[in-house]
Design a protein around this motif. Structure first.
Motif, PDB file in Angstrom:
ATOM      1  N   ASP A 108      10.702  -7.345  42.906  1.00 55.12           N
ATOM      2  CA  ASP A 108      11.919  -7.421  42.587  1.00 55.12           C
ATOM      3  C   ASP A 108      12.278  -5.804  42.361  1.00 55.12           C
ATOM      4  O   ASP A 108      13.064  -4.883  41.574  1.00 55.12           O
ATOM      5  N   GLN A 109      10.658  -4.945  41.718  1.00 51.19           N
ATOM      6  CA  GLN A 109      10.920  -3.823  41.588  1.00 51.19           C
ATOM      7  C   GLN A 109      10.796  -2.774  42.720  1.00 51.19           C
ATOM      8  O   GLN A 109      11.317  -1.785  42.279  1.00 51.19           O
ATOM      9  N   VAL A 110      10.885  -3.192  44.278  1.00 53.47           N
ATOM     10  CA  VAL A 110      10.640  -2.107  45.480  1.00 53.47           C
ATOM     11  C   VAL A 110      12.615  -2.327  45.466  1.00 53.47           C
ATOM     12  O   VAL A 110      13.107  -2.526  45.294  1.00 53.47           O
ATOM     13  N   ASP A 111      12.558  -0.741  45.320  1.00 49.80           N
ATOM     14  CA  ASP A 111      13.568  -0.066  45.468  1.00 49.80           C
ATOM     15  C   ASP A 111      13.389   0.798  46.805  1.00 49.80           C
ATOM     16  O   ASP A 111      13.531   1.960  46.063  1.00 49.80           O
ATOM     17  N   ASN A 112      14.206   0.576  47.635  1.00 52.29           N
ATOM     18  CA  ASN A 112      13.744   1.723  48.871  1.00 52.29           C
ATOM     19  C   ASN A 112      14.904   2.461  49.245  1.00 52.29           C
ATOM     20  O   ASN A 112      14.496   4.179  49.127  1.00 52.29           O
ATOM     21  N   ALA A 113      15.429   2.645  47.796  1.00 56.72           N
ATOM     22  CA  ALA A 113      16.726   4.135  48.212  1.00 56.72           C
ATOM     23  C   ALA A 113      15.919   5.356  47.277  1.00 56.72           C
ATOM     24  O   ALA A 113      15.939   5.950  47.291  1.00 56.72           O
ATOM     25  N   MET A 114      15.147   3.416  46.209  1.00 56.76           N
ATOM     26  CA  MET A 114      15.213   5.399  44.834  1.00 56.76           C
ATOM     27  C   MET A 114      13.792   5.786  45.479  1.00 56.76           C
ATOM     28  O   MET A 114      13.483   6.656  45.308  1.00 56.76           O
ATOM     29  N   LEU A 115      13.087   4.942  46.602  1.00 59.46           N
ATOM     30  CA  LEU A 115      11.480   5.266  47.337  1.00 59.46           C
ATOM     31  C   LEU A 115      12.253   6.914  47.513  1.00 59.46           C
ATOM     32  O   LEU A 115      11.418   7.915  47.620  1.00 59.46           O
ATOM     33  N   LEU A 116      12.815   6.701  48.553  1.00 61.52           N
ATOM     34  CA  LEU A 116      13.325   7.601  49.467  1.00 61.52           C
ATOM     35  C   LEU A 116      14.182   9.222  49.256  1.00 61.52           C
ATOM     36  O   LEU A 116      13.489   9.996  48.829  1.00 61.52           O
ATOM     37  N   TRP A 117      14.253   8.933  47.896  1.00 62.10           N
ATOM     38  CA  TRP A 117      14.522   9.845  46.562  1.00 62.10           C
ATOM     39  C   TRP A 117      13.615  10.608  46.333  1.00 62.10           C
ATOM     40  O   TRP A 117      13.991  11.631  45.763  1.00 62.10           O
ATOM     41  N   ARG A 118      12.496   9.890  45.801  1.00 60.78           N
ATOM     42  CA  ARG A 118      11.495  10.240  45.014  1.00 60.78           C
ATOM     43  C   ARG A 118      11.139  11.288  46.290  1.00 60.78           C
ATOM     44  O   ARG A 118      10.159  12.251  45.789  1.00 60.78           O
ATOM     45  N   MET A 119      10.369  10.460  47.463  1.00 58.48           N
ATOM     46  CA  MET A 119      10.407  11.167  48.171  1.00 58.48           C
ATOM     47  C   MET A 119      10.532  12.354  48.617  1.00 58.48           C
ATOM     48  O   MET A 119       9.878  13.482  48.969  1.00 58.48           O
ATOM     49  N   ARG A 120      11.382  12.698  48.675  1.00 59.77           N
ATOM     50  CA  ARG A 120      12.594  13.659  48.628  1.00 59.77           C
ATOM     51  C   ARG A 120      11.804  15.539  48.067  1.00 59.77           C
ATOM     52  O   ARG A 120      11.702  16.041  48.695  1.00 59.77           O
ATOM     53  N   SER A 121      11.913  14.601  47.373  1.00 57.61           N
ATOM     54  CA  SER A 121      11.064  15.923  46.141  1.00 57.61           C
ATOM     55  C   SER A 121       9.563  15.566  46.493  1.00 57.61           C
ATOM     56  O   SER A 121       9.618  17.162  45.646  1.00 57.61           O
ATOM     57  N   GLY A 122       9.125  15.151  47.451  1.00 57.73           N
ATOM     58  CA  GLY A 122       7.408  15.791  47.825  1.00 57.73           C
ATOM     59  C   GLY A 122       7.599  16.378  48.500  1.00 57.73           C
ATOM     60  O   GLY A 122       6.238  16.035  49.469  1.00 57.73           O
ATOM     61  N   VAL A 123       8.206  16.618  49.834  1.00 58.93           N
ATOM     62  CA  VAL A 123       8.096  17.042  51.097  1.00 58.93           C
ATOM     63  C   VAL A 123       7.624  18.478  50.576  1.00 58.93           C
ATOM     64  O   VAL A 123       7.906  19.030  50.675  1.00 58.93           O
ATOM     65  N   ARG A 124       6.225  19.093  51.500  1.00 59.83           N
ATOM     66  CA  ARG A 124       5.735  20.553  51.442  1.00 59.83           C
ATOM     67  C   ARG A 124       6.478  21.252  53.101  1.00 59.83           C
ATOM     68  O   ARG A 124       5.755  20.692  54.013  1.00 59.83           O
ATOM     69  N   PRO A 125       8.101  21.985  53.125  1.00 60.40           N
ATOM     70  CA  PRO A 125       8.687  22.226  54.017  1.00 60.40           C
ATOM     71  C   PRO A 125       7.538  23.282  55.178  1.00 60.40           C
ATOM     72  O   PRO A 125       7.651  23.937  56.524  1.00 60.40           O
ATOM     73  N   ARG A 126       6.047  24.104  54.582  1.00 55.72           N
ATOM     74  CA  ARG A 126       5.184  24.424  55.211  1.00 55.72           C
ATOM     75  C   ARG A 126       5.190  24.551  56.012  1.00 55.72           C
ATOM     76  O   ARG A 126       4.847  24.931  57.440  1.00 55.72           O
ATOM     77  N   HIS A 127       4.654  22.578  56.229  1.00 52.54           N
ATOM     78  CA  HIS A 127       4.346  22.168  57.149  1.00 52.54           C
ATOM     79  C   HIS A 127       4.085  21.633  57.620  1.00 52.54           C
ATOM     80  O   HIS A 127       3.696  20.501  58.662  1.00 52.54           O
ATOM     81  N   LEU A 128       5.958  21.889  57.891  1.00 56.45           N
ATOM     82  CA  LEU A 128       7.021  21.017  58.755  1.00 56.45           C
ATOM     83  C   LEU A 128       7.338  22.085  60.503  1.00 56.45           C
ATOM     84  O   LEU A 128       7.346  23.180  59.443  1.00 56.45           O
TER      85      LEU A 128
END
Lengths: 234, 234
Positions: A108-128
Motif C-alpha cells: 500500500d506504500q507503492v505509488d508508481n506516479a510518485m516514484l516517476l516523479w522522484r526518478m525525474r530528478s535523478g536523470v543525468r542528461p549528460r549520459h543521454l
DNA sequence: CAGTATCCAGTTGGATACTG
DNA sequence: CAGTATCCAACTGGATACTG
C-alpha cells in the motif's frame, strides 16, 4: 512561538525549520520543482494555503528566493545559498530514517506516479543522446500502470498519459520491484539479471541505463545497512 | 497525520522528528539530563504534558528508553543507539543555524542561568582534581548575578543559591561576555587577556581552565564563520 | 497559472490541580 | 519526584471559492 526563543543554535534552528513541511519544500525545490503547482504536486497532503504560507516564511528566512525565470515572463522559486546549505540537514534526517525506520515498502506504500516523479530528478542528461529521449514505464502492479519520462538536455518531465513521442526505451517491471531498486533495497543489476525488470529499445540507451539513471540519494546507505544486517557480527 | 505517510526517507523522518520539541528533548538527554524534571528545566517553554507525550512517542520510536538507574531504586531516560544516532541531525541543524542565523546575543537573550545549565554538561572531570570542585560565577550583568557549578568526578550540578561548599575558583565577567565566549563569537583567551573575564582561586584549576571547561559544540564553527566574514574574499 | 481570502473543524498545547 | 487528568484558548491547517 509562545516562549521567548532561546539563544542556542539547535533551539533556534528547530524553531525555524522543524515543522511538517518546510524541509520537504526545500528538498522539493532542491530536486527541481521551481513553481507553486509543481512543488504542490511533489508533496501530497500539502494544501495550497500552507504551501503559500511556508514559502513566505522560507523567503523571510532567506532560504528560498523568487527569481525571474529565464524567459523573464514569469518567476520561479530557487534556493539561495542558505537553502542549498540545508542539504546536510536533509541528508542527516534521511540517513537516520534509512538506518532505523526504513523497511521494504508495503504494497500500500507503492505509488508508481510518485516514484516517476522522484526518478525525474535523478536523470543525468549528460549520459543521454542529444534531443529528446522518451522512456515508457510499464508497471505490472500498483496504482498507475504506465508512465512516461520525457527527457531533453535541459528538462525532465513526467507524463501519466501518452505524450505521443516515439518511445526510446520501454521498461517493464513491477512497481514494488522499482521501489526496492530506487530506494536501494535491491540492486538494479540483480533486478535485471533475474528478469524482474526488463529494458527494451535503443541499445545505446539501455546499455547506459545505470549511467544516466540515478537512484535515490539514500540507496547506497540502504544497501549498506542491508549488508550489515546479513552479517550480524563480523 | 492526515495524509498517508509517503514512502520516502526524508518525508518519514520529518514526520517522526520534526516538531518543536522532539529533537530538543533528545539533545537534552544527550547532554546529561536523564529525568523528567531535569529535562523540563533544560527546555524553557516546554510544558509537563507535552514533555510526557513526547517522551512516550520517543520511546515508541526507540530513540529513548527508560532504564533502571544505577541505584536500582528509580529509573531514568537514556538514549538508545538510534537516539545517539540523531547527533548528526542535531549537529547539522545547529551548524546551519550558526552559519546563517546566529548573530551575537542581544542583551535580552542573555540568560545566565541557562548558560550555567549548558556549561554543566561541557565539564570534563578528567582534567579536574579528585573530590569536589566548586566554581562560583559572578556575573556583572544579566538576570542572575551569581551561580555555582559543583563538580565531582561523576556529576556536575548547577546551583543558583550558595551550596555552602568552599569555592575553588571564582569567575567574574559579564553575562554577555560569557555568552559570546561559550558560543564562539569571542575566544576565552581574548576575554581573559583583556580582563573581560577573570579567574581567581586555586592556581592548578585556573591554569587548566580551558582543559576541563568545554565550550558549546558549535563554538568552533561560529569562530570560523566570523573569520571568513572578516576576510571577505581571499 | 499562481496564488490569496475566508471559513471552520480539529488538534495542540499551556496552566493547573491532582495521584501514586 | 514523576508524571497524569482536565480544561479551555489559540493556533493550524484543509477545503473551497475567488482574484489578477
Amino acid at each position: 512561538m509562545s516562549a521567548a526563543p532561546e539563544y542556542c543554535p539547535v533551539s533556534i534552528g528547530v524553531n525555524l525549520l522543524a515543522d511538517r513541511w518546510s524541509l520537504l519544500i526545500v528538498r522539493e525545490v532542491m530536486v527541481g520543482s521551481h513553481n507553486f503547482n509543481t512543488i504542490l504536486r511533489g508533496l501530497p497532503g500539502l494544501s495550497r494555503s500552507v504551501l503559500a504560507s511556508r514559502l513566505r516564511q522560507l523567503q523571510r528566512l532567506g532560504v528560498i528566493a523568487q527569481v525571474q525565470s529565464p524567459t523573464g515572463l514569469s518567476h520561479e522559486y530557487r534556493l539561495t545559498e542558505a537553502g542549498e546549505d540545508l542539504l546536510p540537514v536533509i541528508e542527516a534526517i534521511g540517513g537516520w530514517t534509512v538506518k532505523w525506520w526504513f523497511p521494504e515498502p508495503r504494497p500500500d506504500q507503492v505509488d508508481n506516479a510518485m516514484l516517476l516523479w522522484r526518478m525525474r530528478s535523478g536523470v543525468r542528461p549528460r549520459h543521454l543522446p542529444e534531443g529528446r529521449t522518451t522512456i515508457r514505464f510499464d508497471f505490472t502492479d500498483g496504482n498507475v500502470r504506465r508512465g512516461w519520462l520525457v527527457l531533453t538536455g535541459t528538462e525532465a518531465s513526467v507524463c501519466l498519459h501518452d505524450p505521443g513521442y516515439d518511445v526510446t526505451v520501454t521498461v517493464t517491471g513491477s512497481g514494488t520491484t522499482w521501489h526496492e531498486v530506487w530506494y536501494g533495497h535491491r540492486t538494479l543489476d540483480d533486478a535485471l539479471t533475474t528478469g524482474a525488470i526488463t529494458l527494451d529499445g535503443v541499445r545505446s540507451v539501455t546499455r547506459a541505463f545505470p549511467k544516466w539513471f540515478a537512484l535515490s540519494m539514500f540507496a547506497s546507505t540502504v544497501a549498506e545497512n542491508a549488508e550489515k544486517r546479513e552479517l550480524p557480527s563480523a
